[in-house]
Design a protein around this motif. Structure first.
Motif, PDB file in Angstrom:
ATOM      1  N   LEU A   1     -36.871 -52.728 -80.205  1.00  0.00           N
ATOM      2  CA  LEU A   1     -36.371 -51.524 -80.878  1.00  0.00           C
ATOM      3  C   LEU A   1     -34.871 -51.380 -80.670  1.00  0.00           C
ATOM      4  CD1 LEU A   1     -36.958 -48.923 -82.440  1.00  0.00           C
ATOM      5  CD2 LEU A   1     -37.424 -47.797 -80.254  1.00  0.00           C
ATOM      6  N   PHE A   2     -34.389 -51.668 -79.458  1.00  0.00           N
ATOM      7  CA  PHE A   2     -32.954 -51.579 -79.197  1.00  0.00           C
ATOM      8  C   PHE A   2     -32.179 -52.531 -80.108  1.00  0.00           C
ATOM      9  CE2 PHE A   2     -29.134 -53.072 -76.994  1.00  0.00           C
ATOM     10  CZ  PHE A   2     -28.490 -51.867 -76.744  1.00  0.00           C
ATOM     11  N   GLU A   3     -32.702 -53.734 -80.271  1.00  0.00           N
ATOM     12  CA  GLU A   3     -32.029 -54.712 -81.124  1.00  0.00           C
ATOM     13  C   GLU A   3     -31.989 -54.229 -82.565  1.00  0.00           C
ATOM     14  OE1 GLU A   3     -31.999 -59.580 -81.513  1.00  0.00           O
ATOM     15  OE2 GLU A   3     -33.831 -58.543 -80.889  1.00  0.00           O
ATOM     16  N   ALA A   4     -33.089 -53.642 -83.044  1.00  0.00           N
ATOM     17  CA  ALA A   4     -33.136 -53.140 -84.411  1.00  0.00           C
ATOM     18  C   ALA A   4     -32.194 -51.954 -84.603  1.00  0.00           C
ATOM     19  CB  ALA A   4     -34.567 -52.743 -84.765  1.00  0.00           C
ATOM     20  N   LEU A   5     -32.163 -51.045 -83.630  1.00  0.00           N
ATOM     21  CA  LEU A   5     -31.288 -49.880 -83.741  1.00  0.00           C
ATOM     22  C   LEU A   5     -29.818 -50.279 -83.658  1.00  0.00           C
ATOM     23  CD1 LEU A   5     -33.244 -47.312 -81.513  1.00  0.00           C
ATOM     24  CD2 LEU A   5     -33.157 -47.423 -84.018  1.00  0.00           C
ATOM     25  N   ALA A   6     -29.520 -51.275 -82.836  1.00  0.00           N
ATOM     26  CA  ALA A   6     -28.132 -51.756 -82.751  1.00  0.00           C
ATOM     27  C   ALA A   6     -27.712 -52.416 -84.062  1.00  0.00           C
ATOM     28  CB  ALA A   6     -28.002 -52.738 -81.591  1.00  0.00           C
ATOM     29  N   ALA A   7     -28.637 -53.114 -84.712  1.00  0.00           N
ATOM     30  CA  ALA A   7     -28.317 -53.773 -85.976  1.00  0.00           C
ATOM     31  C   ALA A   7     -28.043 -52.770 -87.093  1.00  0.00           C
ATOM     32  CB  ALA A   7     -29.453 -54.707 -86.386  1.00  0.00           C
ATOM     33  N   THR A   8     -28.706 -51.608 -87.041  1.00  0.00           N
ATOM     34  CA  THR A   8     -28.503 -50.587 -88.077  1.00  0.00           C
ATOM     35  C   THR A   8     -27.411 -49.589 -87.714  1.00  0.00           C
ATOM     36  OG1 THR A   8     -30.290 -49.274 -87.078  1.00  0.00           O
ATOM     37  CG2 THR A   8     -30.881 -50.754 -88.885  1.00  0.00           C
TER      38      THR A   8
ATOM     39  N   VAL B   1     -27.388 -47.405 -85.227  1.00  0.00           N
ATOM     40  CA  VAL B   1     -27.823 -46.182 -84.556  1.00  0.00           C
ATOM     41  C   VAL B   1     -27.363 -46.184 -83.103  1.00  0.00           C
ATOM     42  CG1 VAL B   1     -29.822 -44.811 -83.859  1.00  0.00           C
ATOM     43  CG2 VAL B   1     -29.805 -45.950 -86.088  1.00  0.00           C
ATOM     44  N   LEU B   2     -27.463 -47.332 -82.443  1.00  0.00           N
ATOM     45  CA  LEU B   2     -27.000 -47.491 -81.066  1.00  0.00           C
ATOM     46  C   LEU B   2     -25.921 -48.570 -81.001  1.00  0.00           C
ATOM     47  CD1 LEU B   2     -30.378 -47.402 -79.076  1.00  0.00           C
ATOM     48  CD2 LEU B   2     -28.773 -45.518 -79.447  1.00  0.00           C
ATOM     49  N   GLU B   3     -25.095 -48.478 -79.968  1.00  0.00           N
ATOM     50  CA  GLU B   3     -24.055 -49.475 -79.775  1.00  0.00           C
ATOM     51  C   GLU B   3     -24.664 -50.783 -79.254  1.00  0.00           C
ATOM     52  OE1 GLU B   3     -20.850 -49.330 -80.459  1.00  0.00           O
ATOM     53  OE2 GLU B   3     -21.005 -47.277 -81.245  1.00  0.00           O
ATOM     54  N   PRO B   4     -24.283 -51.922 -79.823  1.00  0.00           N
ATOM     55  CA  PRO B   4     -24.804 -53.204 -79.315  1.00  0.00           C
ATOM     56  C   PRO B   4     -24.390 -53.435 -77.865  1.00  0.00           C
ATOM     57  CG  PRO B   4     -23.752 -53.476 -81.468  1.00  0.00           C
ATOM     58  CD  PRO B   4     -23.410 -52.094 -81.000  1.00  0.00           C
ATOM     59  N   ASP B   5     -25.293 -54.004 -77.090  1.00  0.00           N
ATOM     60  CA  ASP B   5     -25.028 -54.298 -75.682  1.00  0.00           C
ATOM     61  C   ASP B   5     -25.840 -55.533 -75.307  1.00  0.00           C
ATOM     62  OD1 ASP B   5     -24.762 -54.414 -72.924  1.00  0.00           O
ATOM     63  OD2 ASP B   5     -24.749 -52.231 -72.674  1.00  0.00           O
ATOM     64  N   ALA B   6     -25.202 -56.700 -75.394  1.00  0.00           N
ATOM     65  CA  ALA B   6     -25.906 -57.962 -75.152  1.00  0.00           C
ATOM     66  C   ALA B   6     -26.421 -58.049 -73.721  1.00  0.00           C
ATOM     67  CB  ALA B   6     -24.977 -59.137 -75.457  1.00  0.00           C
ATOM     68  N   ALA B   7     -25.654 -57.548 -72.778  1.00  0.00           N
ATOM     69  CA  ALA B   7     -26.063 -57.619 -71.374  1.00  0.00           C
ATOM     70  C   ALA B   7     -27.308 -56.771 -71.131  1.00  0.00           C
ATOM     71  CB  ALA B   7     -24.921 -57.150 -70.483  1.00  0.00           C
ATOM     72  N   LEU B   8     -27.321 -55.561 -71.692  1.00  0.00           N
ATOM     73  CA  LEU B   8     -28.484 -54.693 -71.533  1.00  0.00           C
ATOM     74  C   LEU B   8     -29.707 -55.304 -72.197  1.00  0.00           C
ATOM     75  CD1 LEU B   8     -29.824 -52.024 -70.719  1.00  0.00           C
ATOM     76  CD2 LEU B   8     -28.932 -51.025 -72.860  1.00  0.00           C
ATOM     77  N   LEU B   9     -29.521 -55.878 -73.371  1.00  0.00           N
ATOM     78  CA  LEU B   9     -30.633 -56.499 -74.083  1.00  0.00           C
ATOM     79  C   LEU B   9     -31.221 -57.663 -73.274  1.00  0.00           C
ATOM     80  CD1 LEU B   9     -32.333 -56.603 -76.663  1.00  0.00           C
ATOM     81  CD2 LEU B   9     -30.594 -58.108 -77.668  1.00  0.00           C
ATOM     82  N   ALA B  10     -30.336 -58.499 -72.723  1.00  0.00           N
ATOM     83  CA  ALA B  10     -30.807 -59.636 -71.920  1.00  0.00           C
ATOM     84  C   ALA B  10     -31.541 -59.154 -70.667  1.00  0.00           C
ATOM     85  CB  ALA B  10     -29.620 -60.509 -71.534  1.00  0.00           C
ATOM     86  N   GLU B  11     -31.039 -58.088 -70.068  1.00  0.00           N
ATOM     87  CA  GLU B  11     -31.671 -57.538 -68.874  1.00  0.00           C
ATOM     88  C   GLU B  11     -33.071 -57.007 -69.185  1.00  0.00           C
ATOM     89  OE1 GLU B  11     -30.875 -53.909 -65.674  1.00  0.00           O
ATOM     90  OE2 GLU B  11     -29.251 -54.589 -67.009  1.00  0.00           O
ATOM     91  N   MET B  12     -33.211 -56.314 -70.312  1.00  0.00           N
ATOM     92  CA  MET B  12     -34.521 -55.789 -70.687  1.00  0.00           C
ATOM     93  C   MET B  12     -35.493 -56.920 -70.983  1.00  0.00           C
ATOM     94  SD  MET B  12     -33.900 -52.294 -72.917  1.00  0.00           S
ATOM     95  CE  MET B  12     -32.831 -53.026 -74.167  1.00  0.00           C
ATOM     96  N   ARG B  13     -35.036 -57.942 -71.693  1.00  0.00           N
ATOM     97  CA  ARG B  13     -35.918 -59.067 -72.026  1.00  0.00           C
ATOM     98  C   ARG B  13     -36.364 -59.804 -70.751  1.00  0.00           C
ATOM     99  NH1 ARG B  13     -36.700 -59.731 -77.171  1.00  0.00           N
ATOM    100  NH2 ARG B  13     -35.135 -59.197 -78.745  1.00  0.00           N
ATOM    101  N   ALA B  14     -35.473 -59.912 -69.783  1.00  0.00           N
ATOM    102  CA  ALA B  14     -35.835 -60.573 -68.519  1.00  0.00           C
ATOM    103  C   ALA B  14     -36.918 -59.785 -67.791  1.00  0.00           C
ATOM    104  CB  ALA B  14     -34.596 -60.722 -67.643  1.00  0.00           C
ATOM    105  N   ARG B  15     -36.798 -58.439 -67.779  1.00  0.00           N
ATOM    106  CA  ARG B  15     -37.816 -57.614 -67.128  1.00  0.00           C
ATOM    107  C   ARG B  15     -39.153 -57.708 -67.862  1.00  0.00           C
ATOM    108  NH1 ARG B  15     -33.482 -53.776 -66.116  1.00  0.00           N
ATOM    109  NH2 ARG B  15     -34.012 -52.668 -68.040  1.00  0.00           N
ATOM    110  N   ILE B  16     -39.082 -57.781 -69.196  1.00  0.00           N
ATOM    111  CA  ILE B  16     -40.314 -57.909 -69.977  1.00  0.00           C
ATOM    112  C   ILE B  16     -41.013 -59.226 -69.657  1.00  0.00           C
ATOM    113  CG2 ILE B  16     -41.224 -58.208 -72.319  1.00  0.00           C
ATOM    114  CD1 ILE B  16     -39.095 -56.242 -73.285  1.00  0.00           C
ATOM    115  N   ASP B  17     -40.267 -60.304 -69.645  1.00  0.00           N
ATOM    116  CA  ASP B  17     -40.857 -61.623 -69.357  1.00  0.00           C
ATOM    117  C   ASP B  17     -41.482 -61.642 -67.962  1.00  0.00           C
ATOM    118  OD1 ASP B  17     -40.048 -62.495 -71.824  1.00  0.00           O
ATOM    119  OD2 ASP B  17     -38.194 -63.446 -71.095  1.00  0.00           O
ATOM    120  N   GLU B  18     -40.798 -61.046 -66.996  1.00  0.00           N
ATOM    121  CA  GLU B  18     -41.311 -61.024 -65.630  1.00  0.00           C
ATOM    122  C   GLU B  18     -42.610 -60.213 -65.552  1.00  0.00           C
ATOM    123  OE1 GLU B  18     -41.723 -61.556 -61.547  1.00  0.00           O
ATOM    124  OE2 GLU B  18     -40.533 -62.631 -63.056  1.00  0.00           O
TER     125      GLU B  18
END
Length: 556
Positions: free
Chosen positions: A220-227, A229-246
């Motif tokens: 959702l963050f990636e979709a909102l950043a693309a439109t 609505v939210l400011e893009p943040d590659a570091a935050l996105l990578a951090e969230m994906r790492a927590r999801i994978d774990e």
């Protein structure tokens, strides 16, 4: 009774009221309730005064002969030992022998009240969320309890704005909380509305970002950043994906362990945990797929229904009406095999919301009215929002007699309708034919309708339907009426009424005609029986023509 005993007595009685969830806790209104306290405490006047109880000369242990209760030294009883038994009676346990004494409010002994209350008074204030008072001024007013009820009447959201969802993880809403992803969906909807001011959008955007980060909703963050609505943040996105994978790795390990070492129920619980995690992080397709896997390992009808409710919540978050429709049909088939009434009643609210969102207001009204007295679907919206939807749909769906019986006089609606701004005036002014007040209330409600994610797509349609109802009701009483009189009744100009009615008459919504020269409206109510006869003849002619065409094809 000794004045110094009032504070501890009130503390213990107040705890009892909190435990039992009394409708009107004692000392809620101190001047009115204090006589009730005195009535309960009157038999205790014969006990020793509080000063004697707390006098150091009695030593560490004191036996009140008139109460026959041995009380240990000060400080040996603490708030952690206020126990709740299965029969919902609070018990106090003495440290030494672990003896328990079941307490009934009208059997409280003064020694128990004093000796427990004197040590617990401050702690009880914390337990019951009371404001602390100086120990030298033990007024009963100090123990007025904040309202902490768990009945069916939830509070309205801040700012008079009603959310469309809210509290994740539970299909029925834990302690009346809304499913938090539906609250997030409502905030995302508000961000897309031009009627919301920029300052409010700043606060809403901050809430959205906080919710996305707290639940690691990377997709959702990636979709909102693309439109934008939210400011893009590659570091935050990578951090969230790492927590999801774990987290997924840990869940897969639990599933594997359950399949190897545990039983079928533990395997199902492990799969359900993974399903709910996908729901939490906003992975729609993965969540639906995992819910199907969980369903395959589920036997009980009730548990299968809970999985359907999770699917319905996903559909409502994404406004996927196809998914919602299929899930409702699936739930109805499950109920044919069994199922409890609580889940059946909850399904009515889900289906009613779906019908309202797809402009089937008549069916939505029927489902909502059936659920008024059994509403437990707090995960979708609070009870006052439910009443808001019920009243709005009923006004354009029910005739005047049914509206009076099922809505205007309904005690469940009367108890809550005042919490929604303008709703009571909107309903009652229509029924009481106070058309000028009706338009004032209606204009106040338009903002709430426009900012509701389920009603907003039907805003213009609903506005037309409500005006049709109120104009028809006014004209029902007249064979002919001057336009000036009608304009005066509604508090508008004659030109406005002329333009309004001309559109509705041309669309076939109102059965009247305008004599512009005389400034008069003449009603021409259709004869329903004659109209039904004409309709039957017309349909019959159409059927005969179709049969004749078919016979020609067959003859060839």
């Amino acid at each position: 009774m000794d004045e110094l005993a009032i504070g501890p007595v009130a503390a213990v009685l107040k705890l009892f009221d909190v435990v039992h969830g009394l409708e009107t806790p004692l000392l809620q209104d101190a001047p009115g309730d204090f006589p009730g306290y005195l009535t309960v405490l009157k038999p205790w006047d014969s006990c020793p005064p509080a000063n004697d109880w707390s006098d150091p000369k009695h030593g560490s242990d004191f036996n009140c002969r008139q109460c026959s209760l041995l009380v240990g030294p000060a400080g040996t009883v603490d708030a952690a030992e206020v126990l709740l038994e299965n029969d919902d009676l609070p018990s106090f346990r003495r440290h030494g022998g672990g003896q328990r004494l079941a307490v009934n409010r009208f059997q409280l002994t003064p020694a128990l009240v004093w000796h427990v209350g004197i040590h617990l008074e401050e702690e009880l204030q914390a337990i019951t969320h009371l404001e602390p008072q100086p120990t030298t001024a033990r007024s009963p007013d100090a123990f007025a309890l904040r309202s902490k009820r768990t009945n069916r009447t939830p509070t309205q959201t801040s700012g008079g704005e009603m959310d469309g969802g809210g509290g994740g993880g539970s299909t029925s809403g834990e302690d009346g909380k809304q499913e938090k992803h539906l609250v997030l969906a409502n905030k995302l909807f508000l961000l897309s509305q031009p009627d919301v001011d920029d300052l409010s959008k700043v606060a809403i955007r901050a809430d959205v970002l906080s919710a996305v980060k707290s639940d690691d909703m990377a997709a959702l963050f990636e979709a909102l950043a693309a439109t934008g609505v939210l400011e893009p943040d590659a570091a935050l996105l990578a951090e969230m994906r790492a927590r999801i994978d774990e987290e997924i790795r840990k869940l897969d390990e639990k599933i594997a362990d359950a399949e190897e070492n545990l039983g079928e129920s533990e395997v199902r619980e492990a799969h359900l945990a993974k399903s709910l995690y996908f729901v939490r992080v906003g992975e729609k397709e993965k969540a639906l797929e995992q819910l199907k896997v969980t369903e395959g390992k589920t036997v009980a009808i009730g548990q299968k229904m809970d999985l359907v409710f999770y699917t319905l919540q996903i559909g409502l978050f994404y406004m996927d009406f196809d998914l919602i429709s299929k899930s409702i049909d699936k739930a109805k088939k499950l109920f044919e095999e069994g199922g409890d009434w609580e889940r059946k009643n909850r399904l009515k609210v889900y289906e009613g919301l779906y019908c309202m969102a797809t402009r089937n207001f008549k069916k939505a009204t029927s489902l909502f009215l059936d659920s008024i007295s059994t509403f437990t679907t707090y995960e979708l919206f609070p009870y006052d929002t439910f009443i808001f939807y019920t009243v709005l749909t009923s006004i354009i769906s029910l005739d005047r007699v049914s509206l009076k019986q099922k809505v205007v006089d309904a005690p469940e609606i009367l108890a809550v309708i005042g919490k929604v701004p303008h709703l009571s005036e909107f309903l009652n002014s229509l029924y009481n034919c106070q058309y000028k007040s009706f338009f004032v209330a209606f204009s106040g409600l338009t903002e709430q309708i426009k900012l509701d994610r389920y009603l907003q797509p039907h805003f213009r349609y609903y506005m037309r339907e409500v005006r049709t109802v109120v104009y028809s009701q006014f004209l029902e009483s007249y064979k002919s009426v001057t336009m000036e009189a009608m304009a005066s009744a509604f508090g508008v100009t004659v030109d406005f009424i002329d333009q309004e009615l001309s559109r509705f008459i041309a669309a076939g919504k109102l059965h009247c005609k305008i004599d512009k020269v005389a400034g008069v409206l003449e009603t021409n109510r259709p004869d329903e029986r004659n109209a039904f006869y004409q309709s039957t003849i017309k349909q019959g002619d159409f059927l005969l023509n179709r049969i004749q065409k078919l016979s020609r094809v067959i003859d060839l």
